[in-house]
Scaffold this motif. Structure first.
Motif, PDB file in Angstrom:
ATOM      1  N   ARG A  60      37.577  -2.067   1.140  1.00  0.00           N
ATOM      2  CA  ARG A  60      36.447  -2.183   2.079  1.00  0.00           C
ATOM      3  C   ARG A  60      36.193  -0.898   2.878  1.00  0.00           C
ATOM      4  O   ARG A  60      35.065  -0.390   2.888  1.00  0.00           O
ATOM      5  N   PRO A  61      37.219  -0.355   3.555  1.00  0.00           N
ATOM      6  CA  PRO A  61      36.932   0.895   4.276  1.00  0.00           C
ATOM      7  C   PRO A  61      36.468   2.016   3.357  1.00  0.00           C
ATOM      8  O   PRO A  61      35.626   2.825   3.751  1.00  0.00           O
ATOM      9  N   GLU A  99      32.833   1.402   2.783  1.00  0.00           N
ATOM     10  CA  GLU A  99      32.096   1.672   4.036  1.00  0.00           C
ATOM     11  C   GLU A  99      31.965   3.168   4.292  1.00  0.00           C
ATOM     12  O   GLU A  99      30.934   3.643   4.767  1.00  0.00           O
ATOM     13  N   TYR A 155      29.333   2.561  -2.274  1.00  0.00           N
ATOM     14  CA  TYR A 155      29.856   1.846  -3.444  1.00  0.00           C
ATOM     15  C   TYR A 155      30.035   2.755  -4.663  1.00  0.00           C
ATOM     16  O   TYR A 155      31.090   2.743  -5.315  1.00  0.00           O
ATOM     17  N   ARG A 194      32.803  -2.130  14.843  1.00  0.00           N
ATOM     18  CA  ARG A 194      33.460  -2.848  13.737  1.00  0.00           C
ATOM     19  C   ARG A 194      32.606  -4.032  13.287  1.00  0.00           C
ATOM     20  O   ARG A 194      32.431  -4.287  12.108  1.00  0.00           O
ATOM     21  N   VAL A 212      29.138  -4.051  10.862  1.00  0.00           N
ATOM     22  CA  VAL A 212      29.122  -4.102   9.389  1.00  0.00           C
ATOM     23  C   VAL A 212      28.755  -5.502   8.894  1.00  0.00           C
ATOM     24  O   VAL A 212      28.100  -5.648   7.863  1.00  0.00           O
ATOM     25  N   THR A 213      29.181  -6.505   9.610  1.00  0.00           N
ATOM     26  CA  THR A 213      28.973  -7.875   9.120  1.00  0.00           C
ATOM     27  C   THR A 213      27.839  -8.611   9.837  1.00  0.00           C
ATOM     28  O   THR A 213      27.316  -9.595   9.316  1.00  0.00           O
TER      29      THR A 213
END
Ligand SMILES: CC(C)(COP(=O)([O-])OP(=O)(O)OC[C@H]1O[C@@H](n2cnc3c(N)ncnc32)[C@H](O)[C@@H]1OP(=O)(O)O)[C@@H](O)C(=O)NCCC(=O)NCCSC(=O)/C=C/C[N+](C)(C)C
Length: 263
Positions: A165-166, A169, A173, A233, A236-237
């Protein structure tokens, strides 16, 4: 300087004004700081031992390499003491394997805690689990001899120590896929250009650069840094509107705190 822990190639000291800085040192240079289950247990313990005074956690390493990743003894048929070999892990029931990997991952998760800013000082090789450990930290200050490589896929595995994931980020990708699937080295210039490294400095200046950044982080008010880290943090979501709401709520807490107005 107070020593909190010194075992299995992991040393933890406390320093700074009021014990505000924890330094976690990978200390098995003869083996290029190769990692085993014991290393991961010690790193997990390090996170649990940190007192509430700590604001910055620095992860650094002794010797020529930051970390050569997983101790390759694990993939030999005889394995290494205290850690199941791949041969044994492959025969675990699914839930037991899931639990075992989740326990290993604990060594990599606490660096994201909102109450600290974690900072990896990376030099030399950071391969596989070593790369993932550097990715576990909020920030990376790198020496100009740094060489990152994600070798898991080349070994027929996947990166499973929280690094995927990091990595996506930080570099996106397509580049993350290319770095993982090829297992190639990412050197200092590229690391800085693609956002893996916050800063690259000559090897001899790494400790000083980490000291300067640590001092700059400590200069900001603690609670504002904690709120800002949580906000970033979560960005991102959260959706755009959720993030706007989170900004308003956090600012409300900051304003009331600064004005000494109770909740
Ligand atoms: C390029 C490396 C890192 C350094 O090269 P060097 O020339 O500076 O040093 P040398 O190869 O001579 O190594 C010095 C001694 O350290 C031992 N060593 C090095 N790496 C490891 C290792 N990973 N495991 C065990 N021991 C290691 C080496 O045997 C020497 O010992 P002696 O002096 O002979 O007793 C170079 O060392 C290198 O390429 N290392 C291997 C890197 C690698 O492939 N790592 C695995 C990456 S994959 C991973 O980490 C996966 C994790 C995820 N998961 C949990 C799923 C498995």
């Amino acid at each position: 300087m107070t020593e909190l822990l010194n075992k299995d190639g992991v040393r933890v000291t406390l320093g700074g004004d009021g014990d505000t800085v924890a330094t976690v040192t990978l200390d098995n240079p003869a083996k290029r700081n190769a990692q085993t289950a014991a290393t991961w247990r010690a790193l997990t313990e390090a996170g649990r031992l940190l007192p509430g005074s700590v604001r910055v956690a620095v992860l650094r390493a002794e010797g020529k390499s930051f970390s050569a990743g997983l101790d390759l003894g694990v993939i030999t048929p005889e394995g290494i003491p205290g850690m199941p070999s791949f041969h044994e892990l492959a025969r675990y029931p699914e839930a037991q394997l899931d639990d075992a990997i989740a326990e290993y991952q604990e060594a990599f998760t606490w660096w994201r805690r909102n109450d600290i800013v974690s900072l990896a000082a990376v030099h030399g090789h950071a391969i596989g689990a070593g790369f993932q450990l550097a990715l576990a930290c909020d920030l990376r200050v790198c020496a100009d001899d740094v060489q990152f490589a994600m070798r898991e896929t080349s070994l027929g595995l996947v990166p499973d120590l929280t690094g995927t994931r990091p990595l996506v980020e930080l570099v996106g990708y397509a580049r993350a896929l290319e770095i993982c699937a090829t297992g190639r080295f990412v050197r200092a210039e590229e690391a800085e250009r693609v956002g893996l490294a916050n800063l690259v400095v000559p090897r001899a200046e790494l400790d000083a650069a980490v000291g300067d950044l640590t001092a700059a982080l400590l200069a900001a008010p603690r609670d504002a840094v904690v709120e800002t880290k949580a906000l970033l943090r979560g960005a991102v979501t959260r959706s755009y509107d959720e993030q706007r709401a989170a900004e308003r709520a956090a600012q409300g807490r900051r304003l009331r705190d600064l004005a000494g107005v109770g909740e």
